[in-house]
Each structure stands twice: as C-alpha cells, then as structure tokens.
Design a protein around this motif. Structure first.
Motif, short mmCIF file in Angstrom:
data_model
loop_
_atom_site.label_atom_id
_atom_site.label_comp_id
_atom_site.label_asym_id
_atom_site.label_seq_id
_atom_site.Cartn_x
_atom_site.Cartn_y
_atom_site.Cartn_z
N UNK A 163 0.89 -1.13 -0.06
CA UNK A 163 0.16 -0.08 0.02
C UNK A 163 0.97 1.36 0.11
N UNK A 164 1.66 1.22 0.76
CA UNK A 164 2.89 2.60 0.83
C UNK A 164 3.56 2.56 -0.59
N UNK A 165 3.87 1.43 -0.89
CA UNK A 165 4.45 1.46 -2.35
C UNK A 165 3.61 2.10 -3.60
N UNK A 166 2.40 1.59 -3.42
CA UNK A 166 1.48 2.29 -4.09
C UNK A 166 1.25 3.97 -4.10
N UNK A 167 1.44 4.45 -2.78
CA UNK A 167 1.17 5.90 -2.37
C UNK A 167 2.37 6.52 -3.04
N UNK A 168 3.31 5.87 -2.91
CA UNK A 168 4.91 6.46 -3.27
C UNK A 168 4.89 6.64 -4.87
N UNK A 169 4.42 5.47 -5.39
CA UNK A 169 4.36 5.47 -7.06
C UNK A 169 3.31 6.60 -7.49
N UNK A 170 2.07 6.66 -6.82
CA UNK A 170 1.16 7.67 -7.32
C UNK A 170 1.66 8.89 -7.36
N UNK A 171 2.56 9.48 -6.16
CA UNK A 171 2.86 10.76 -6.06
C UNK A 171 4.18 10.96 -6.73
N UNK A 172 4.89 10.10 -7.35
CA UNK A 172 6.09 10.24 -8.08
C UNK A 172 5.61 10.46 -9.53
N UNK A 173 4.57 9.68 -9.95
CA UNK A 173 3.97 9.82 -11.37
C UNK A 173 3.39 11.31 -11.41
N UNK A 174 2.58 11.72 -10.62
CA UNK A 174 2.28 13.10 -10.72
C UNK A 174 3.45 14.16 -10.68
N UNK A 175 4.35 13.80 -9.84
CA UNK A 175 5.41 14.70 -9.65
C UNK A 175 6.33 14.94 -11.17
N UNK A 176 6.17 13.91 -11.84
CA UNK A 176 6.86 13.72 -13.34
C UNK A 176 5.97 14.43 -14.26
N UNK A 177 4.56 15.10 -13.74
CA UNK A 177 3.79 15.71 -14.65
C UNK A 177 2.67 14.89 -15.45
N UNK A 178 2.67 13.92 -14.92
CA UNK A 178 1.55 12.99 -15.61
C UNK A 178 0.09 13.14 -14.90
N UNK A 179 -0.89 12.78 -15.64
CA UNK A 179 -2.03 12.93 -15.14
C UNK A 179 -2.57 11.57 -14.26
N UNK A 180 -3.02 11.37 -13.01
CA UNK A 180 -3.26 10.23 -12.35
C UNK A 180 -4.71 10.32 -11.87
N UNK A 181 -5.45 9.43 -12.22
CA UNK A 181 -6.78 9.22 -11.74
C UNK A 181 -6.83 8.15 -10.93
N UNK A 182 -7.36 7.83 -9.66
CA UNK A 182 -7.18 6.72 -8.95
C UNK A 182 -8.66 6.57 -8.23
N UNK A 183 -9.27 5.31 -8.48
CA UNK A 183 -10.59 5.03 -7.61
C UNK A 183 -10.09 4.10 -6.35
N UNK A 184 -10.69 4.49 -5.16
CA UNK A 184 -10.43 3.88 -4.08
C UNK A 184 -11.63 3.91 -2.97
N UNK A 185 -11.82 2.86 -2.10
CA UNK A 185 -12.81 3.01 -0.83
C UNK A 185 -12.01 3.28 0.09
#
Length: 301
Positions: A163-185
C-alpha cells in the motif's frame, strides 16, 4: 489531461451516469470517489473506450481513447487485476501487450523491476496472489510510459508495504507531470495520497475539490459522548444530528457540537462521563456528502 463533458450512460430505463463533467489535470493525484453503485466503474470504462456514452464525451489528451494511434503510450489503466491469461507467465503477459505497440523488451523488464515482480517474472500468473496480480496490473498500466494513468482500487489485496509503495508510486508519477486518476474505497489512503477529489453519487457530480477543502466543508467533525444514559440522550438529539454507537454507553454524534450536546444533557438531567470533540476526517466528510446517495444502506442490528 482527462476530461469528461456532460457524460451520460443509460442501460434501458436505468441511468447510471448523469450529465457528469470533470477534468483531471496533469501533475496531481486525483481521487475518484463514490459509494457502491455511484457509477465510478462505468465512468472509467467510458474514459477508456470500453463503454460507449449515451451522451457527452470522455477524452484523454483531447481525443477519445480509440482515436489515439498508440493508446498505451497515452493512458495506462488497471480496471481488473485478474485480466490476464492464467497460463502465461508475468513476463509473457507483458510482452504480449508490448508487441501491440512496438514496446521493447527492456521496457518490460523495467516495469517488472518497478513493481517488484522481477523474481517471479517466469511464473505462471494463475498462481499469483491477489496482491501480485495487482502489481502485474500496475506494471501493464505503466508499460507504455503513458502520460496518464487510471487505476481502479490499486491497493486491493496489497499488504501494508505494498500500500505504501502504491502511494509513493502515484505521487512520483504526478511529480513527473503525469495525469493520475485513482478510484478507491479507502478514505484513509486517499487522505494521504490524493491532491484533488472528484466525488460522485448516483451518477451525478457531488464535489470537485481538494481534500483539504472537502474536510473543511464538513464542519466541526464529530463528538464522542460517553454516558450511562446514552440511549435516552440519543432520542433527545435534534433531527440534523446523526449518531452511531461506538460501544456500550458511547455515541459518536455528527451535526451538533460539544457545547450544544452538553447543554442538552444538562437540561434533561443526563449524566455525562466524557464529551470529546474530534476533527472532521476525509472519511466523515465523504460519508456526510454521500449520505443521500448510498444505494444500499444496512440497518442497525
């Protein structure tokens, strides 16, 4: 950039998504939230060209998904962690996708490393756990080095480290200027991961805002009330207030602040043992916002 404009989807007489408009911008992690049955999965399927809208449009980088000559390089997606042939190895599953876009073997090896699957790349995926399947799905989403990433429940089945790895990954993708859309409960995870939120209920837009603003709009939060006469106090609370039982003699009250509860208890001679205000959380703000949009509500036991 991902854009939905007056997006509508009907199945016969049932409207699942209603006149929905929002924009997911580069450089941020946008959480896509809603109760079960809100239309989240249908919306994501329309963004990815898997379902045709009844009305409106869904575009990625200004085009529909199908109009992109090499869609994997524009948007990578994970909608179903088990959408692979069980007899293939993880490596060959990714290579089969890579061949459709002329993606080199080196990129396959790279995403296997990024997702922690290098050591099991030669194993057949039918033996993968749910968490390993999630990692393989994320590897497939990253395969084309896309400008946008769409992930549906990416932490489902992952252990705390995952879970922590995914969190870090998503933030790093956004920091690279990518568009990140994630659905979660998982509201607690969205509070730590998302910069922006799009919240829908019964197919309609309920909020398009930041996490901080949504929590601020939730007001004073809740109050934990402990009393030997909690049941009687519950019956005396005014209509706007809502209660949930937190244990014997303990109520969580929303919609009424601590001083008001204390005055009410004093006026009726109700003994209080504790009156503890708690700040609003994203989970509470989400529950308050979507309370009237929940399709299936359980009754108290």
């Amino acid at each position: 950039m991902i854009r939905a404009e007056r997006l509508t989807k009907r199945y016969g007489s049932r409207t699942v998504v209603r006149d929905l408009s929002f924009t997911v911008r580069p450089g941020t992690v946008t959480g896509f939230l809603g109760p079960n049955g809100a239309g989240k999965s249908t919306t994501l399927r329309m963004v990815l060209g898997l379902d045709a809208p009844t009305g409106g449009t869904a575009t990625v980088a200004g085009r529909s998904y199908a109009a992109h000559p090499a869609p994997l390089t524009q948007v990578g997606a994970l909608l179903d962690a088990r959408s692979f042939h069980p007899g293939r190895t993880a490596f060959h599953h990714l290579m089969s996708l890579a061949h459709t876009h002329g993606i080199p073997r080196s990129r396959v090896e790279h995403v296997l490393g990024v997702t922690g699957l290098s050591d099991v790349a030669g194993r057949r995926v039918k033996g993968f756990s749910l968490g390993m399947g999630q990692r393989l799905g994320i590897a497939a989403a990253l395969l084309g080095d896309p400008a946008a990433v769409v992930l549906d429940e990416p932490v489902n089945g992952l252990d705390p480290e995952g879970v922590r790895w995914v969190r870090t990954l998503l933030k790093s993708l956004a920091a690279e200027g990518r568009t990140v859309l994630v659905s979660s409960h998982l509201m607690s995870e969205m509070a730590l991961t998302a910069d922006h939120l799009v919240v829908i209920g019964r197919g309609r837009l309920l909020a398009d805002t930041t996490v901080a603003q949504l929590v601020r709009d939730a007001g004073t939060g809740s109050v934990l009330v402990t009393s030997p006469d909690a049941d009687r106090l519950r019956t005396l609370l005014p209509t706007p207030a809502r209660t949930a039982e937190e244990g014997p003699g303990t109520l969580r009250v929303t919609g009424l602040d601590a001083p008001a509860i204390g005055r009410l208890a004093a006026a009726h001679g109700i003994e209080l043992h504790a009156l503890t205000p708690e700040d609003a959380s994203l989970e509470q703000a989400f529950m308050d916002l979507t309370h009237d949009s929940v399709e299936y509500q359980g009754a108290a036991a």
